[in-house]
Design a protein around this motif. Structure first.
Motif, PDB file in Angstrom:
ATOM      1  N   LEU A 192     110.751  30.020   7.556  1.00  0.00           N
ATOM      2  CA  LEU A 192     110.784  30.829   8.611  1.00  0.00           C
ATOM      3  C   LEU A 192     109.276  31.107   9.259  1.00  0.00           C
ATOM      4  O   LEU A 192     109.098  31.188  10.364  1.00  0.00           O
ATOM      5  N   GLU A 193     108.456  31.473   8.333  1.00  0.00           N
ATOM      6  CA  GLU A 193     106.927  31.510   8.800  1.00  0.00           C
ATOM      7  C   GLU A 193     106.360  30.195   9.389  1.00  0.00           C
ATOM      8  O   GLU A 193     105.631  30.536  10.560  1.00  0.00           O
ATOM      9  N   LYS A 194     106.497  29.055   9.194  1.00  0.00           N
ATOM     10  CA  LYS A 194     106.374  27.869   9.768  1.00  0.00           C
ATOM     11  C   LYS A 194     106.772  27.943  11.177  1.00  0.00           C
ATOM     12  O   LYS A 194     106.251  27.608  12.080  1.00  0.00           O
ATOM     13  N   GLU A 195     108.395  28.093  11.131  1.00  0.00           N
ATOM     14  CA  GLU A 195     108.775  28.366  12.547  1.00  0.00           C
ATOM     15  C   GLU A 195     108.125  29.154  13.405  1.00  0.00           C
ATOM     16  O   GLU A 195     107.981  29.134  14.758  1.00  0.00           O
ATOM     17  N   ASN A 196     107.733  30.332  12.817  1.00  0.00           N
ATOM     18  CA  ASN A 196     107.274  31.461  13.912  1.00  0.00           C
ATOM     19  C   ASN A 196     105.911  31.001  14.102  1.00  0.00           C
ATOM     20  O   ASN A 196     105.518  31.354  15.199  1.00  0.00           O
ATOM     21  N   LYS A 197     105.112  30.302  13.320  1.00  0.00           N
ATOM     22  CA  LYS A 197     103.804  29.846  13.551  1.00  0.00           C
ATOM     23  C   LYS A 197     103.710  28.987  14.794  1.00  0.00           C
ATOM     24  O   LYS A 197     103.052  28.770  15.905  1.00  0.00           O
ATOM     25  N   LYS A 198     104.577  28.057  14.612  1.00  0.00           N
ATOM     26  CA  LYS A 198     104.949  27.096  15.775  1.00  0.00           C
ATOM     27  C   LYS A 198     105.356  27.582  17.038  1.00  0.00           C
ATOM     28  O   LYS A 198     104.801  27.298  18.105  1.00  0.00           O
ATOM     29  N   LYS A 199     106.295  28.542  17.164  1.00  0.00           N
ATOM     30  CA  LYS A 199     106.631  29.108  18.178  1.00  0.00           C
ATOM     31  C   LYS A 199     105.476  30.003  18.834  1.00  0.00           C
ATOM     32  O   LYS A 199     105.274  30.074  19.872  1.00  0.00           O
ATOM     33  N   ALA A 200     104.686  30.706  17.942  1.00  0.00           N
ATOM     34  CA  ALA A 200     103.451  31.567  18.340  1.00  0.00           C
ATOM     35  C   ALA A 200     102.404  30.532  19.095  1.00  0.00           C
ATOM     36  O   ALA A 200     101.930  30.676  20.170  1.00  0.00           O
ATOM     37  N   GLU A 201     102.128  29.439  18.609  1.00  0.00           N
ATOM     38  CA  GLU A 201     101.458  28.235  19.070  1.00  0.00           C
ATOM     39  C   GLU A 201     101.718  27.849  20.346  1.00  0.00           C
ATOM     40  O   GLU A 201     100.880  27.531  21.284  1.00  0.00           O
ATOM     41  N   GLU A 202     103.080  27.460  20.558  1.00  0.00           N
ATOM     42  CA  GLU A 202     103.580  27.078  21.901  1.00  0.00           C
ATOM     43  C   GLU A 202     103.554  28.039  22.943  1.00  0.00           C
ATOM     44  O   GLU A 202     103.267  27.664  23.801  1.00  0.00           O
ATOM     45  N   GLU A 203     103.690  29.328  22.645  1.00  0.00           N
ATOM     46  CA  GLU A 203     103.588  30.566  23.425  1.00  0.00           C
ATOM     47  C   GLU A 203     102.247  30.615  23.915  1.00  0.00           C
ATOM     48  O   GLU A 203     102.005  30.719  25.016  1.00  0.00           O
ATOM     49  N   LYS A 204     101.112  30.504  22.873  1.00  0.00           N
ATOM     50  CA  LYS A 204      99.816  30.502  23.386  1.00  0.00           C
ATOM     51  C   LYS A 204      99.485  29.173  24.244  1.00  0.00           C
ATOM     52  O   LYS A 204      98.865  29.632  25.112  1.00  0.00           O
ATOM     53  N   LYS A 205     100.008  27.951  23.924  1.00  0.00           N
ATOM     54  CA  LYS A 205      99.918  26.931  24.764  1.00  0.00           C
ATOM     55  C   LYS A 205     100.345  27.348  26.184  1.00  0.00           C
ATOM     56  O   LYS A 205      99.652  26.925  27.333  1.00  0.00           O
ATOM     57  N   GLN A 206     101.537  27.605  26.326  1.00  0.00           N
ATOM     58  CA  GLN A 206     102.080  28.066  27.666  1.00  0.00           C
ATOM     59  C   GLN A 206     101.408  29.184  28.307  1.00  0.00           C
ATOM     60  O   GLN A 206     100.990  28.999  29.411  1.00  0.00           O
ATOM     61  N   LYS A 207     100.933  30.116  27.648  1.00  0.00           N
ATOM     62  CA  LYS A 207     100.267  31.132  28.216  1.00  0.00           C
ATOM     63  C   LYS A 207      98.864  30.592  28.909  1.00  0.00           C
ATOM     64  O   LYS A 207      98.405  30.754  29.842  1.00  0.00           O
ATOM     65  N   THR A 208      98.211  29.921  27.901  1.00  0.00           N
ATOM     66  CA  THR A 208      96.891  29.232  28.485  1.00  0.00           C
ATOM     67  C   THR A 208      96.987  28.141  29.502  1.00  0.00           C
ATOM     68  O   THR A 208      96.219  28.231  30.362  1.00  0.00           O
ATOM     69  N   ALA A 209      98.097  27.608  29.442  1.00  0.00           N
ATOM     70  CA  ALA A 209      98.490  26.719  30.560  1.00  0.00           C
ATOM     71  C   ALA A 209      98.681  27.364  31.847  1.00  0.00           C
ATOM     72  O   ALA A 209      98.492  27.050  33.179  1.00  0.00           O
TER      73      ALA A 209
END
Length: 113
Positions: free
Chosen positions: A85-102
């Motif tokens: 679950l922590e790995k999945e949450n980290k992946k989601k958080a990274e994807e959200e950061k990428k989307q926000k930065t994009a």
């Protein structure tokens, strides 16, 4: 005469009862032997336990050991699930950061115009 018969009767009874008899062996060699401890233990002495109590202790200790193993296995499974679950949450958080930065980079470019 009566006294003579009485004395004779008493003497024969005494002779028969006092004669040496061959002692009877209570534990012959060919008798089956018990495969458990038959020594009597005072129930009030220290360390005295019945066979049933010892059996229950052994069974409960095996059950206890099995339950400990099961508990450890459950804890390991929970840890694995939490790590996933922590790995999945980290992946989601990274994807959200990428989307926000994009999203923020094109907006910054449009604002500068």
């Amino acid at each position: 005469m009566k006294n003579l018969f009485f004395i004779l009767f008493v003497s024969t009874v005494a002779a028969v009862s006092c004669s040496k008899k061959e002692p009877q062996d209570l534990y012959p060699a060919d008798s089956p032997k018990a495969n458990y401890d038959t020594v009597a233990v005072d129930s009030f002495s220290s360390g005295a336990t019945s066979v049933d109590v010892v059996r229950q202790i052994r069974m409960s200790s095996k059950k206890y050991q099995d339950s400990l193993k099961e508990a450890l296995e459950l804890q390991e499974q929970e840890k694995k699930i939490q790590q996933e679950l922590e790995k999945e949450n980290k992946k989601k958080a990274e994807e959200e950061k990428k989307q926000k930065t994009a999203e923020t980079t094109p907006e910054a470019g449009t604002k500068t115009e």
